[in-house]
Design an enzyme around this catalytic site. Structure first.
Site, short mmCIF file in Angstrom:
data_model
loop_
_atom_site.label_atom_id
_atom_site.label_comp_id
_atom_site.label_asym_id
_atom_site.label_seq_id
_atom_site.Cartn_x
_atom_site.Cartn_y
_atom_site.Cartn_z
N ASP A 64 -2.50 7.78 3.69
CA ASP A 64 -1.45 6.77 4.07
C ASP A 64 -2.36 6.64 5.17
O ASP A 64 -2.88 7.23 6.37
CB ASP A 64 -0.46 6.35 4.30
CG ASP A 64 0.88 4.96 4.21
OD1 ASP A 64 -0.69 4.16 4.63
OD2 ASP A 64 1.56 5.24 3.85
N GLU A 65 -2.42 4.92 5.96
CA GLU A 65 -2.71 4.81 7.36
C GLU A 65 -4.11 5.72 7.10
O GLU A 65 -4.86 5.90 8.36
CB GLU A 65 -2.23 5.35 8.46
CG GLU A 65 -0.65 4.64 8.21
CD GLU A 65 -0.29 2.91 8.25
OE1 GLU A 65 -1.37 2.00 8.92
OE2 GLU A 65 0.98 2.22 8.57
N LYS A 89 0.97 -0.63 0.12
CA LYS A 89 0.05 0.39 -0.40
C LYS A 89 0.97 1.57 -0.40
O LYS A 89 0.77 2.42 -0.43
CB LYS A 89 -0.86 0.17 1.18
CG LYS A 89 -2.27 -1.34 1.00
CD LYS A 89 -2.91 -0.90 2.52
CE LYS A 89 -2.21 -0.61 3.71
NZ LYS A 89 -1.57 -2.64 3.46
N THR A 90 1.58 1.54 0.80
CA THR A 90 2.50 2.33 1.46
C THR A 90 3.35 3.20 -0.32
O THR A 90 4.11 3.44 -1.18
CB THR A 90 3.93 2.05 2.43
OG1 THR A 90 2.37 2.42 3.68
CG2 THR A 90 4.83 3.21 2.41
N ARG A 119 4.93 -7.02 11.48
CA ARG A 119 6.56 -7.27 10.84
C ARG A 119 7.27 -7.67 10.58
O ARG A 119 8.30 -6.89 9.98
CB ARG A 119 6.46 -5.84 12.45
CG ARG A 119 5.23 -4.90 12.38
CD ARG A 119 4.77 -4.22 11.44
NE ARG A 119 3.41 -4.54 11.10
CZ ARG A 119 3.31 -3.72 10.08
NH1 ARG A 119 3.89 -3.26 9.37
NH2 ARG A 119 2.23 -4.66 9.52
N GLN A 144 -5.84 -3.17 10.68
CA GLN A 144 -5.11 -2.51 10.90
C GLN A 144 -5.25 -1.81 11.87
O GLN A 144 -4.40 -0.21 12.68
CB GLN A 144 -3.56 -1.95 10.36
CG GLN A 144 -3.24 -3.69 9.12
CD GLN A 144 -1.62 -3.25 8.80
OE1 GLN A 144 -1.11 -2.86 9.53
NE2 GLN A 144 -2.24 -3.01 7.43
P1 ATP Z 1 1.30 -2.00 5.81
O1 ATP Z 1 -0.21 -3.11 5.81
O2 ATP Z 1 2.23 -2.76 7.09
O3 ATP Z 1 1.79 -1.06 6.16
P2 ATP Z 1 2.14 -1.73 3.43
O4 ATP Z 1 0.75 -3.10 2.88
O5 ATP Z 1 1.97 -0.08 3.05
O6 ATP Z 1 1.83 -2.95 5.13
P3 ATP Z 1 4.60 -1.69 1.94
O7 ATP Z 1 5.22 -1.38 3.18
O8 ATP Z 1 4.24 -1.17 0.59
O9 ATP Z 1 3.44 -2.51 2.63
O10 ATP Z 1 5.41 -3.17 1.24
C1 ATP Z 1 5.56 -4.25 1.58
C2 ATP Z 1 7.02 -5.13 1.54
O11 ATP Z 1 6.77 -5.35 0.40
C3 ATP Z 1 7.75 -3.64 1.13
O12 ATP Z 1 9.59 -4.49 1.43
C4 ATP Z 1 8.18 -3.06 -0.21
O13 ATP Z 1 9.49 -2.78 -0.85
C5 ATP Z 1 7.83 -5.20 -0.82
N1 ATP Z 1 7.06 -4.49 -1.34
C6 ATP Z 1 5.94 -4.60 -2.76
N2 ATP Z 1 5.40 -4.47 -3.58
C7 ATP Z 1 6.46 -5.16 -4.12
C8 ATP Z 1 6.10 -5.37 -5.97
N3 ATP Z 1 5.77 -5.35 -6.12
N4 ATP Z 1 7.40 -6.56 -5.60
C9 ATP Z 1 8.96 -6.31 -4.46
N5 ATP Z 1 8.54 -6.06 -3.33
C10 ATP Z 1 7.78 -5.53 -2.41
MG MG Z 2 2.57 0.49 5.01
#
Ligand code: ATP
Ligand code: MG
Length: 726
Positions: A220-221, A35-36, A607, A255
């Site tokens: 975000d969040e 997402k981020t 995490r 979350q």
């Molecule tokens: P959270 O809910 O904990 O905030 P999130 O959904 O924001 O998580 P991110 O932090 O954006 O998730 O991504 C999680 C990890 O996966 C990061 O290390 C990111 O770089 C990696 N990642 C996400 N998408 C890809 C992709 N398509 N290819 C490779 N790595 C990825």
């Molecule tokens: Mg995130």
């Protein structure tokens, strides 16, 4: 940089979201699904491909740390760092607006931000000025009331008066507080948001300016936005028929962990209603964690009802099993964590890739001590160190006065804490007199009382304080340190006073105070002849000063589960996985709060990238007493196929004098100077027969862990337990 490179390393769903031309986009997806990453790439996409000026972009996230990271990640994606973009937290952005438009916001140019402690002092002052009794109207409670109203966007005149005298008084305090802040040019955290919102409501021309400016808003969040933040967003975006900006919100209902602070997860559901034609994108592939970790997280969160529902999978490896370790007690648990971190460092990993997460700040002390002993650098995020906390500093001030009446700093700190009607004027008069005569505040106060230099009311109050300290000192003479602490906390009224603060905060403060008693209990003076209290206070002072790793040094990261949101670490320990601790005992009875605890467990588990340890203690000195909690329901919810239990036998620590002894079986070693051996059957006068499980310490301090057949596990002082071999 071209189009494809921004879309490289994204999956199809992520690409669609990043390059979407829809006006309103809601990315609703589980942890670690990117997402981020989507948010960051979308910003880069807008600038690079759609040629949006950075000046037209506003991005919001939850913490300053996250905002910094977001900026860095955007910079890294673009040939040049963009300028003119607004990236920050809701509070940070609101502050920026108020600074720019202070006149329109009806503030002095250099208005002051009040932190929570400052805020409380102001509330206290205005309550006193209203003639309200502090014990009936504790400042903390009024403060809580004021903040909750502000989070909902309510000024005193908005609050519905039903004639209930309690509310009427609170509203009166709120009103007086507002006036005081306005006079003094002071703005608390909630006020930042509220006033930024009002700024736009009252000045349509300003709102229009920002609506024209920010064509792209990204959040975000999103699941943790509260009412006023959501209202602010809608206003800025011009939500409605002629919505001006496009809005991208990313979040995860699973979350949502700040309900207790006014966050409203229903904002996610309202998004589709309030933002016209909003398109929802789901991301289902997790890139962060191994299969085992992800499956465990999914199993835990599956037990919550009222989820929007997501299906998270990974095509990565299963990875290692999740390790579960049952410590004999919290020290054993902490030692285990220290051992494992050392092993991990030996394998060539970096300290900063490891994190220890816990439910409650009070847990950090024992963990910190274990890391110190093992010379492992650590840093605590988003929380104060134990001995620096307000309530602990107050308690230590009482102890310091017992030891030395002429400790002026301690005197000033607690002479009116808890409030005993010694006002600022009286303290100032004492301060002036002390300065003039060159004597301590204590002496000066004695003199002022004896010579009736104060008003009758103030004189009595000061005399009461002096007597209290002398009396506490007299009472404590023959007591062991922890009983002294216990006695003082109770008699000074500190526990009751801090406990009055509403909600989790008050409970946390009381827990910390009790934890101080545990610290005293566990304290072993270097010099057995000297004053235990004096040595304890010295250690506490040092602890507050210099225990953490230097900035820049690679250090193990320690923080509460709440502060870990959005972050990821290769190695994660979730410590204290016990009922009553996590889920927190205050939450167990209430279904809504239990759901929030479960989401917190989900946040914690997700995490971890490569390896996750869950640890708990079979017995724990926490909050001042020994408790035997069973393993957390959140651990029990993880199917056993993803778990391995770390066997006690390979972990039993023997006293150093036996470190050389051969053999790995826990049943072959004898316990230091106790003459007992692990696994031996023993008899106790009261508890009956049991089996020796472990030893701790040596000599007069040796403690023996025995699992009694009928009474369960107990930890006994060897010297006094009088155990007989069977
Ligand atoms: P959270 O809910 O904990 O905030 P999130 O959904 O924001 O998580 P991110 O932090 O954006 O998730 O991504 C999680 C990890 O996966 C990061 O290390 C990111 O770089 C990696 N990642 C996400 N998408 C890809 C992709 N398509 N290819 C490779 N790595 C990825
Ligand atoms: Mg995130």
């Amino acid at each position: 940089m071209d189009v494809t490179s921004i879309l490289d390393d994204l999956n199809t769903a992520q690409r669609d979201a990043v390059s979407s031309s829809d006006k309103n986009l809601l990315v609703l997806a589980g942890a670690g699904s990117g997402k981020t990453r989507v948010l960051v790439h979308r910003i880069a996409w807008l600038i690079q491909v759609e040629h949006v000026s950075p000046y037209e972009i506003l991005a919001v996230t939850f913490t300053n740390k996250a905002a910094r990271e977001m900026r860095e990640r955007i910079d890294a994606l673009l040939p040049m760092p963009p300028s003119g973009m607004w990236v920050g937290t809701f509070h940070g952005l609101a502050h920026r607006l108020l600074k720019t438009h202070w006149r329109e916001a009806n503030l002095p140019e250099n208005f002051q931000i009040l932190d929570s402690d400052d805020q409380q002092r102001v509330v206290k002052r205005v309550s006193a000025a209203l003639g309200l009794d502090d014990s009936r109207w504790p400042a903390r409670q009024s403060q809580w009331f004021i903040n909750s109203q502000k989070d909902e966007g309510l000024r005193p005149h908005h609050i519905q008066q039903t004639g209930d005298p309690h509310t009427t008084t609170l509203v009166k305090i709120y009103t007086a507080y507002e006036e005081a802040c306005q006079r003094g040019g002071m703005v608390d955290f909630g006020e930042l948001l509220l006033r930024a919102h009002e700024l736009w409501l009252n000045h349509p021309e300003l709102l229009q300016h920002y609506q024209n400016r920010f064509r792209h808003i990204l959040v975000d969040e999103f699941q943790d936005t509260n009412a006023i933040q959501y209202a602010w967003l809608r206003l800025l975006a011009g939500a409605g028929k002629d919505q001006c900006a496009s809005v991208t919100a990313v979040g995860d209902d699973d979350q949502s962990i700040y309900g207790w602070r006014g966050a409203r997860v229903e904002n996610i559901r309202n998004f589709n209603r309030d933002f016209d034609g909003a398109v929802t994108v789901k991301l289902e592939q997790n890139y962060r964690s191994t299969g085992n970790i992800l499956n465990a997280a999914n199993a835990v969160i599956a037990r919550n009802s009222e989820r929007l529902g997501k299906n998270l999978w990974t095509d990565g490896a299963d990875g290692e099993l999740i390790s579960l370790y049952a410590g004999f007690n919290e020290h054993d648990e902490a030692r285990f964590i220290g051992d494992r971190i050392q092993g991990w460092i030996k394998d060539g990993n970096s300290h900063s890739d490891a994190a220890i997460l816990y439910r409650s700040n009070a847990q950090s002390r024992v963990l910190e001590e274990a890391l110190l002993r093992a010379s492992i650098p650590y840093r605590i995020y988003g929380g104060q160190k134990f001995y620096e906390r307000l309530e602990i500093r107050n308690a230590l001030a009482y102890l310091r006065l017992l030891l030395n009446r002429h400790d002026d700093a301690a005197f000033e700190r607690v002479v009116n804490v808890p409030p005993r009607a010694i006002g600022d004027k009286t303290v100032q008069a004492l301060r002036d007199a002390a300065r003039a005569s060159g004597q301590s505040l204590w002496r000066t106060a004695q003199k002022a009382v004896a010579e009736r230099q104060l008003t009758a009311r103030a004189g009595n109050a000061v005399a009461g304080f002096l007597t209290l300290i002398d009396q506490l000192d007299g009472d404590s003479e023959e007591l062991p340190l922890h009983e002294v602490a216990d006695h003082i906390l109770a008699q000074s009224g500190l526990v009751e006073y801090h406990g009055k603060e509403k909600g989790e905060r008050g409970q946390a403060r009381v827990d910390n105070l009790k934890e101080l008693i545990s610290a005293c209990k566990g304290f072993r003076p270097q010099d057995p002849e000297g004053s235990a209290l004096g040595q304890f206070l010295d250690e506490a002072a040092l602890d507050a000063g210099e225990r953490q790793a230097d900035d820049g040094q690679s250090a193990v990261q320690m923080m509460t589960l709440h502060s870990a949101k959005g972050l990821e670490f290769p190695l994660v320990f979730l410590a204290g996985m016990e009922e009553n601790l996590f889920p927190h005992r205050m939450s167990i009875e209430e279904p809504g709060r239990l759901d929030e605890e479960r989401r917190l467990a989900y946040v914690g588990i997700t995490r971890a990238m490569e390896k996750l340890y869950l640890t708990f203690a079979e017995s724990r000195q926490l909050y001042g007493s020994e408790s035997f909690n069973s393993v957390s329901r959140f651990v029990r919810d993880i199917p056993s196929e993803y778990l391995e239990e770390v066997r006690l036998s390979s972990q039993v620590r023997r006293p150093t004098s036996y470190a050389k002894s051969a053999g790995t079986s826990r049943f072959s070693d004898s316990g230091a100077d106790t003459g007992l051996s692990l696994g031996q059957r023993v008899q106790h006068k009261i508890f009956g027969e049991g089996t020796v499980l472990n030893f701790e310490g040596s000599g007069a301090r040796a403690r023996v862990h025995v699992n009694f057949d009928s009474e369960g596990p107990k930890i006994l002082m060897y010297e006094s337990a009088n155990l007989q071999a069977v």
